[in-house]
Motif scaffolding. Sequence first.
Motif, PDB file in Angstrom:
ATOM      1  N   ARG A  14      39.779  52.092  49.883  1.00  0.00           N
ATOM      2  CA  ARG A  14      38.867  53.121  50.396  1.00  0.00           C
ATOM      3  C   ARG A  14      37.646  52.467  51.043  1.00  0.00           C
ATOM      4  O   ARG A  14      37.191  52.884  52.108  1.00  0.00           O
ATOM      5  N   ILE A  15      37.119  51.430  50.386  1.00  0.00           N
ATOM      6  CA  ILE A  15      35.953  50.711  50.920  1.00  0.00           C
ATOM      7  C   ILE A  15      36.298  50.033  52.246  1.00  0.00           C
ATOM      8  O   ILE A  15      35.538  50.109  53.219  1.00  0.00           O
ATOM      9  N   GLN A  18      36.535  52.586  55.024  1.00  0.00           N
ATOM     10  CA  GLN A  18      35.221  53.075  55.430  1.00  0.00           C
ATOM     11  C   GLN A  18      34.469  52.017  56.248  1.00  0.00           C
ATOM     12  O   GLN A  18      33.838  52.339  57.254  1.00  0.00           O
ATOM     13  N   GLU A  22      33.272  52.708  60.023  1.00  0.00           N
ATOM     14  CA  GLU A  22      31.831  52.693  60.324  1.00  0.00           C
ATOM     15  C   GLU A  22      31.466  51.639  61.351  1.00  0.00           C
ATOM     16  O   GLU A  22      30.660  51.864  62.246  1.00  0.00           O
ATOM     17  N   ARG A  68      27.036  46.263  54.221  1.00  0.00           N
ATOM     18  CA  ARG A  68      27.656  47.560  53.916  1.00  0.00           C
ATOM     19  C   ARG A  68      28.609  47.450  52.732  1.00  0.00           C
ATOM     20  O   ARG A  68      28.737  48.386  51.941  1.00  0.00           O
ATOM     21  N   LEU A  72      28.535  49.936  49.608  1.00  0.00           N
ATOM     22  CA  LEU A  72      29.695  50.755  49.237  1.00  0.00           C
ATOM     23  C   LEU A  72      30.198  50.412  47.837  1.00  0.00           C
ATOM     24  O   LEU A  72      30.663  51.294  47.109  1.00  0.00           O
ATOM     25  N   GLU A  76      30.406  53.025  44.809  1.00  0.00           N
ATOM     26  CA  GLU A  76      31.587  53.265  43.960  1.00  0.00           C
ATOM     27  C   GLU A  76      31.243  53.116  42.479  1.00  0.00           C
ATOM     28  O   GLU A  76      31.720  53.883  41.644  1.00  0.00           O
ATOM     29  N   LYS A  79      29.498  56.249  41.483  1.00  0.00           N
ATOM     30  CA  LYS A  79      30.454  57.363  41.359  1.00  0.00           C
ATOM     31  C   LYS A  79      31.137  57.333  39.992  1.00  0.00           C
ATOM     32  O   LYS A  79      31.248  58.363  39.313  1.00  0.00           O
ATOM     33  N   LEU A 102      34.995  61.557  47.075  1.00  0.00           N
ATOM     34  CA  LEU A 102      35.012  61.589  48.550  1.00  0.00           C
ATOM     35  C   LEU A 102      33.616  61.427  49.164  1.00  0.00           C
ATOM     36  O   LEU A 102      33.480  61.355  50.379  1.00  0.00           O
ATOM     37  N   SER A 103      32.581  61.382  48.333  1.00  0.00           N
ATOM     38  CA  SER A 103      31.208  61.212  48.859  1.00  0.00           C
ATOM     39  C   SER A 103      31.085  59.866  49.566  1.00  0.00           C
ATOM     40  O   SER A 103      31.592  58.852  49.094  1.00  0.00           O
ATOM     41  N   THR A 104      30.372  59.884  50.693  1.00  0.00           N
ATOM     42  CA  THR A 104      30.196  58.635  51.461  1.00  0.00           C
ATOM     43  C   THR A 104      28.758  58.117  51.409  1.00  0.00           C
ATOM     44  O   THR A 104      28.451  57.077  51.957  1.00  0.00           O
ATOM     45  N   LYS A 105      27.874  58.904  50.748  1.00  0.00           N
ATOM     46  CA  LYS A 105      26.466  58.481  50.621  1.00  0.00           C
ATOM     47  C   LYS A 105      26.010  58.668  49.186  1.00  0.00           C
ATOM     48  O   LYS A 105      26.456  59.585  48.488  1.00  0.00           O
TER      49      LYS A 105
END
Length: 727
Positions: A14-15, A18, A22, A68, A72, A76, A79, A102-105
């Motif tokens: 997932r990282i 992203q 980005e 980044r 990230l 995680e 989260k 699913l949050s990206t921030k």
Amino acid sequence: MELSEEQTAGIRERILKQLAGELGIAHGRVKTAVGLLDEGNTVPFIARYRKEMTGELDETQLRDIEERLQYLRNLEDRKLEVIRLIDEQGKLSEELRGAIELSTKLQEVEDLYRPYRQKRKTRASVAKEKGLEPLAEWMLSQPRRGSLQDEAAKYINAEKGVGSAEEAVQGAMDIIAEQIADDAKVRAWVRRHTHDHGVLHTAAKDASVESVYEMYYAYQEPVKRLPPHRVLAINRGEREEVLKVSLEVDPARIHEYIAKQYVRPESVVRGELLAVVEDSYKRLIAPSIEREVRGELTEKAEEHAIQIFAENLRNLLLQPPVKGKVVLGVDPAYRTGCKLAVIDPTGKMLEIAVTYPTPPNNKVEEAKAKFKALIAKYGVELIVIGNGTASRETEQFVAALIAELKGQRSLQYLIVSEAGASVYSASKLAQQEFPELDVAERSAISIARRLQDPLAELVKIEPKAVGVGQYQHDVAQKRLEESLKVVVESAVNHVGVDLNTASPSLLSYVSGVNATTAKNIVKYREENGEFVDRKQLQKVPRLGAKTFEQCVGFLRIPGGRNPLDNTPIHPESYDVVDKLFRELRLELSQLGSAELKEKLGRLEPEELAVKLNVGVPTLRDILDSLQRPGRDPREELEAPIFRSDVLQLEDLKPGMELKGTVRNVIDFGAFVDIGIKNDGLVHISQLSDKFVKHPMDVVSVGDTVTVWVLGVDEKKGRVSLTMKKPK
């Protein structure tokens, strides 16, 4: 929270996805770069020596990935922590888990966690303790029939502190207000709306007080249009208690949006719920959203200021060295006199002195005699003056001295920024270098050395003290220090370091080398003599195989046993060079010869790479290094402007054409040294005939530019300049 291998792999993937999305970099290249970073490789090493593996990602792209990736991974971790905390309360639904995952921030995660966070005592928590939550739920069910007063009367309980139906209704409304304020969807919308439609207002706490913040005594500007430097200036004015600052936005549209989420037209409690909406926004949402929006503005402004500082610092560090000259450094002063330091072409201190040519002493003739004696004794070719206190008077004295010596010897002077020189002079490092000297004498040495090798000297100073920033004291200091350290590291590795002359400060910025290893390298050099071979580094205590791999390509040994040790070619590629020289039927001793350059110029890297079993990017770098062994990339830049006569503010007239050096670049323009005490300002509107988005698109620190005088304010000592050629 223990994760299975499958879950860990999922998070990792997932990282990577992203990051790729980005940064607009292919997934495979991101994955390789992350793998290399995780193995302990540094960004300069990967950028220079692992080009085939990453598809030639440059240093900037690799830094972006590294930065980044850290964010990230932290995201995680947060989260997982939030999911665990909510799960422990028995309130984790699959829908909520999915939203968190699913949050990206980070802000999104915190908004989702907000309703479950342990809070201090609030009006809502007190109402819940009184047993009023069911009444709040009844109100939120939007009943079409029934009486709120009748329903509320059921909750009157003197023991619990509910003395009337009105008190019960108020408690239930407090519970609902907090629920609305904790709604992640509502908060996200209000935050965005406030940013897009809010207006920042500033006012003076006392308008009768004069200050540098007078333009903000009655000021307003839309939030989304606030430039970064203005945000930081307003923040400072507020911090110094000169300004009052508020963020205002029309609440009507916000009330309307929240009401749509929480109030139905036909409900018997519609009036009360509309009142709750207004209360929730005014009392709970607006103050925290204002803090968050201003916090985001500040964060972005700080990031921008740090980027400006970083770019200026890099350009300053990469100024061309002035080699092969004996330099006389001057640290000017009034009462305590000008400290002098004569430095040989290698930076070695030859002699220290003090003279008093400036007020109140005015011992001009005595000072001239001392200067002339030092100039004659050591063959001084350049005089370097620090731009601090008494620099203008010292400059006039030096210019007159040069005029007197004209015809006898070639002599010029230069004024350099002495920003940070006092910081260095009082440092532990300076005390170790020159234990027998006082602070001002060390400062004169630093000023002289800044001309000979700006990079080697400036790395001894805390980066934020070198004077090329904008609001550097108003930004997060830890973030600033991290960013500037990266810039210095990048500049040092771009240039390369002479293993036999580098100070511990300089060595500590080399890829893979820390402060302890740097000291060990210098200690080994002192005890065993100069390095003659890069392999000797492996004998340095605590310099292991990984550190050797990371640093060795950036360290140079001029005149060593192997000529390749004075190039950026990594020892892991020496066998490729051996094959190449056999192919060309030349000896390694011919490195730098015209014959070698001529033969190298005829080669086709793509064909040759297959023969030599090496990647094309690596081969290109090898061929470039062989073409110009011992090359210093800074030498290709324009040399500084040397002067022999003084220019005074009174000499300047509008329209006068001058040559100058860019000393600092900020959001609204560039400061240019034209040879007077204070640098002149070229406003952003005067940098070019074309539209300029940011001054850095046109000029950089160290650039030599042609300017014309626009105006002179003798009272304030200010000069406005233009780079637009008069018609």
